[in-house]
Scaffold this active site. Structure first.
Site, PDB file in Angstrom:
ATOM      1  N   LYS A 492       0.952  -1.148   0.167  1.00 45.29           N
ATOM      2  CA  LYS A 492      -0.119  -0.033  -0.056  1.00 45.29           C
ATOM      3  C   LYS A 492       0.838   1.064   0.086  1.00 45.29           C
ATOM      4  O   LYS A 492       2.115   1.253   0.204  1.00 45.29           O
ATOM      5  CB  LYS A 492      -0.882  -0.025   1.312  1.00 45.29           C
ATOM      6  CG  LYS A 492      -0.322   0.133   2.428  1.00 45.29           C
ATOM      7  CD  LYS A 492      -1.187   0.081   3.668  1.00 45.29           C
ATOM      8  CE  LYS A 492      -0.497  -0.186   5.168  1.00 45.29           C
ATOM      9  NZ  LYS A 492      -1.323  -0.159   6.076  1.00 45.29           N
ATOM     10  N   TYR A 713      15.981  31.842   2.129  1.00 49.95           N
ATOM     11  CA  TYR A 713      14.628  32.957   2.454  1.00 49.95           C
ATOM     12  C   TYR A 713      14.600  33.152   4.145  1.00 49.95           C
ATOM     13  O   TYR A 713      15.060  32.545   4.825  1.00 49.95           O
ATOM     14  CB  TYR A 713      13.608  31.992   2.222  1.00 49.95           C
ATOM     15  CG  TYR A 713      13.037  31.943   0.702  1.00 49.95           C
ATOM     16  CD1 TYR A 713      13.036  32.909  -0.103  1.00 49.95           C
ATOM     17  CD2 TYR A 713      13.008  30.709   0.123  1.00 49.95           C
ATOM     18  CE1 TYR A 713      12.781  32.768  -1.396  1.00 49.95           C
ATOM     19  CE2 TYR A 713      12.684  30.276  -1.048  1.00 49.95           C
ATOM     20  CZ  TYR A 713      12.500  31.641  -1.785  1.00 49.95           C
ATOM     21  OH  TYR A 713      12.042  31.301  -3.280  1.00 49.95           O
TER      22      TYR A 713
END
Length: 818
Positions: A492, A713
């Site tokens: 999965k 940043y």
């Protein structure tokens, strides 16, 4: 070309007893029912191993056309009227005797290599230089085990001057067996490290075992300044009769090497011995490569090559790629990239990997000329063409003058090209649409140009999946199970981020019993990719039921409403006896039927539209020792509830409860099947597990940043001293959590930790690599075998599942296999 041997001669050599068909010859050996080299002149050797028994596959191999078998299990010839069986006491030992006989007939020189590390690289570099001066055969890939060595020796024929054979061991007593069948004339001892240390009392014991390989050799190449627990290696060679061709980077005796410096990715190695002085330029600068090349140079000098010949060969050697890569290709194709070697054995191994790409029905192979096969072209390419026909290859593209000269041997429609340039100019890339493509060429042809043109993404940030590690982990968990216990593997969430249908193809090849996915669309994708294994779907909705039935998926049923609706849907579609899996709630309190539901459940499970395939529960804390009492209580409750259900559902029902941690900790609770999840991918407490995933990238740019400046940043990355900053092309859009920025975590650059600096950007991250000697293009490991993903999870206060499942599909997955 391997010499043929009559089946009665095999009976004599192995001291076996022949049953059935006794008229025929054998040229090829097969030990894996999934990887037959053909059906003509093939003998299947049924070997019993820790995790398998080849005897179980005799009927399958016979039905595919093979007619000769070597087995240690008494055959029933009535079931195989055309077969010839050689019955022996031990199939592996019989194979080793066959290989030993082949070695006795070989008139060339056998060079054998052992050691803890570097065997395969030394073998390949030695081959790369020596094959320019002689006819050489060598072990395929890393065929150095009790099984791999005899398969390597089977290649010997007197058309070769030299054979280079690897020998590896994992426990005492094994090298004596290998020495008898290899009987090396010349030996190379690479080094002694910690590989397989768990089976030896000390490095001294391991060294003495490895030296057994050379007890009858005439010469041994080794590093004289190698110390074992502060004892010179020469101390352990006192009883060795071989000529001791030692080399050193420190001592004055023997072949003396010294590194005079490095420049532009090359090291300059000065050789001194008596009146001989010569400087070699090595195309590598790391210590391991220099050591490996010293072994190669010393041996070549000892057998008569001149320093000038060796120097010319060193100009051409290339890094050893010991692994096949599986890549996504253009036009929905899959590329199997193998530039490792160009012999028939290597082609067979690569075709095995190609065959596992079940997503595609079309198969294509792009081949170059083969070199140093020891066969005339008509024989060689006749065998290549026959193998491609046997493997049902639809499209064949041949590049090179020699293979093109044998075009009459290949199927109609095969295309031929003089060189890679002509191929790239004339080839219509649309021909590989929805096709699995093997790219396999000798190094000189530069097939990497083809790979770069045909792969879908060419991005340096990759999630590398080691399929050998995955299979190792699978076999480890199999070794913990009782005989007959089945395995369901969880694939999965893209198989925990690794890639569901790619992994499922390998698992199908490895004959697991079941797969499990979270949602129907995952199961449908597996079916569309050619996966035929039974698939359980764990999270289902009423609206999914038609797709589940139409795609032969098997739903987990956990509620009254779900069961009633699924029965109605099957009735509407005219379906009967569709398998379902009944989930019981024994304490997790998430999904499942409770004890109060049992009477109602038993009544409805008698509907003819369905059949109960399994009954299971979900453990709440199988990895927590403090919850062991609760775990056993859950299993006991499930068993009691299942007994009542089986009164109406029948006894042909599988019970299962254990997950990865439970398999290791609760052998008494295995029931009929176990569910293997995160442990398959190398995550768990056991030291035996091998990490499967390596998340890595490369340095895009380097810059020097002065103290007081900032990086990234928000100017959050404060530079306190003059620093070297590397920018790497991976960010939070690739699954690197922003909380790892600003020095909270480090990645690995050149084996050394480089902390993050500044904020993690969407597509980029900056690292402080001051003093690490980093270069643009250097590899950066985000997590992998050297930087465990569990460490990252601990830093983020999360679980490994979240990190693996969070790597998006934009990160290219590369599947590698030795």
């Amino acid at each position: 070309m391997t010499d043929a041997i009559h089946i009665k001669e095999i009976e004599r050599i192995t001291d076996g007893k022949l049953f059935g068909n006794g008229d025929g010859s054998v040229r090829y050996l097969a030990t894996d029912s999934r990887s037959l080299p053909g059906i003509d002149e093939v003998i299947f050797i049924a070997i019993r191993g820790e995790h398998h028994d080849g005897n179980k596959y005799i009927a399958e191999v016979y039905n595919r056309g093979v007619r000769f078998f070597l087995t240690d299990n008494q055959p029933d010839c009535k079931d195989f009227p055309e077969a010839g069986f050689v019955l022996v006491d031990d199939s592996l030992k019989a194979l080793q005797r066959l290989a030993g006989e082949r070695r006795k007939l070989f008139r060339g020189t056998v060079i054998s290599i052992t050691g803890s590390n570097g065997k395969t690289i030394v073998k390949e570099w030695l081959y790369q230089i020596l094959h320019e001066h002689a006819r050489v055969v060598r072990s395929p890939r890393s065929y150095n085990s009790q099984l791999g060595v005899p398969l390597s020796l089977w290649q010997l024929s007197n058309s070769f001057d030299y054979a280079i054979i690897e020998a590896g061991i994992s426990r005492p007593g094994e090298m004596q067996i290998l020495e008898k069948i290899i009987a090396p004339d010349i030996g190379i001892l690479t080094n002694i490290g910690h590989a397989h240390a768990e089976n030896f009392k000390s490095d001294e014991e391991k060294l003495k075992e490895k030296l057994q390989l050379f007890r009858n050799s005439r010469m041994l190449v080794y590093r004289k300044d190698l110390d074992i627990h502060e004892k010179p290696v020469d101390v352990f060679l006192k009883n060795t009769n071989a000529k001791k061709a030692g080399w050193s980077l420190k001592q004055e005796s023997g072949w003396r090497f010294s590194v005079k410096g490095t420049s532009s990715g090359a090291a300059f190695l000065l050789l001194s011995k008596e009146n001989t002085r010569y400087e070699f330029r090595l195309p590598f600068t790391d210590d391991a490569s220099i050591e490996n090349l010293c072994h190669v140079i010393t041996l070549l000098l000892e057998i008569g090559l001149t320093p000038e010949q060796i120097s010319k060969g060193l100009e051409k050697i290339e890094p050893v790629r010991m692994r096949l890569e599986t890549l996504k290709g253009i036009f929905n194709s899959t590329i199997v990239n193998d530039g490792y070697n160009s012999d028939l054995t290597g082609l067979g191994v690569a075709l095995d990997v190609l065959d596992q790409q079940r997503k595609h029905s079309e198969r294509a192979v792009i081949l170059s000329d083969f070199y140093q096969s020891g066969m005339v072209p008509e024989q060689l390419y006749g065998e290549v063409a026959a193998l491609l026909r046997f493997r049902n290859i639809n499209k064949i593209y041949c590049i090179g003058e020699e293979i093109s000269g044998c075009r009459h041997l290949f199927n109609e429609g095969t295309k031929f090209y003089e060189d890679v340039g002509q191929f790239l100019t004339q080839f219509d890339k649309r021909e590989i649409r929805d096709t699995a493509v093997l790219i396999k060429g000798a190094r000189k042809f530069r097939f990497e140009e083809i790979t770069s043109q045909l792969q879908l993404q060419y991005h340096k940030t990759v999630l590398e999946i080691n399929m050998d590690a995955l299979i190792h982990n699978l076999n480890y968990f199999r070794s913990l199970l009782r005989p007959g216990t089945k395995i369901m593997v969880m694939v999965k969430a893209l198989a925990y981020g690794i890639g569901a249908y790619e992994i499922a193809g390998y698992l199908q090849h490895e004959k697991v019993d079941y797969l499990a996915v979270a949602f129907p669309d995952e199961g449908i994708r597996l079916r569309n990719s050619g996966v035929q294994l039974p698939v359980m779907v764990m999270n289902t909705d009423f609206r999914d039921y038609r797709q589940i039935v139409e795609n032969r998926l098997e739903p987990e049923i956990f509620s009254r409403e779900g069961l009633q609706e699924f029965i109605r849907e099957c009735r509407y579609l005219g379906i009967s006896d569709h398998p379902v899996h009944i989930k019981l709630d024994t304490g997790m309190h998430r999904l499942g039927f409770e004890e109060k539901d049992l009477d109602w459940l038993c009544e409805h499970l008698q509907a003819p539209e369905i059949r109960v395939r399994s009954i299971f529960t979900h453990l709440a804390g199988s990895d927590d020792e403090g919850l062991d009492h609760f775990t056993r209580a859950q299993a006991g409750k499930m068993k009691v509830m299942a007994e009542k259900i089986m009164e109406v559902a029948g006894r042909d029902v599988l019970l299962h409860t254990l997950n990865s941690a439970g398999i290791e900790r609760f052998p008494e609770l295995q029931f009929d099947m176990v569910r293997l999840g995160i442990g398959l991918y190398g995550i768990g407490e056991s030291k035996v597990l091998q990490p499967v995933s390596t998340f890595k990238t490369v340095i895009s740019q380097l810059r020097d940043v002065e103290a007081g400046e900032t990086v990234g940043y928000g100017r959050s990355g404060k530079v306190k001293r003059r620093s070297t900053v590397a920018t790497i092309p991976v960010g939070y859009a690739d699954g690197v959590n922003r909380r790892l920025g600003n020095g909270r975590y480090a990645f690995l650059v050149g084996g050394k930790k480089a902390p993050t600096i500044g904020n993690i950007c969407m597509d980029m991250t900056m690292l402080d690599v001051t003093g690490l000697g980093a270069n643009v293009g250097d590899e950066v490991e985000i997590f992998g075998s050297n930087m465990p993903v569990a460490n990252m999870a601990k830093t983020l206060d999360t679980i490994v599942y979240e990190i693996l499942a969070g790597i998006p599909e934009r990160v290219k997955r590369v599947y590698i296999k030795e």
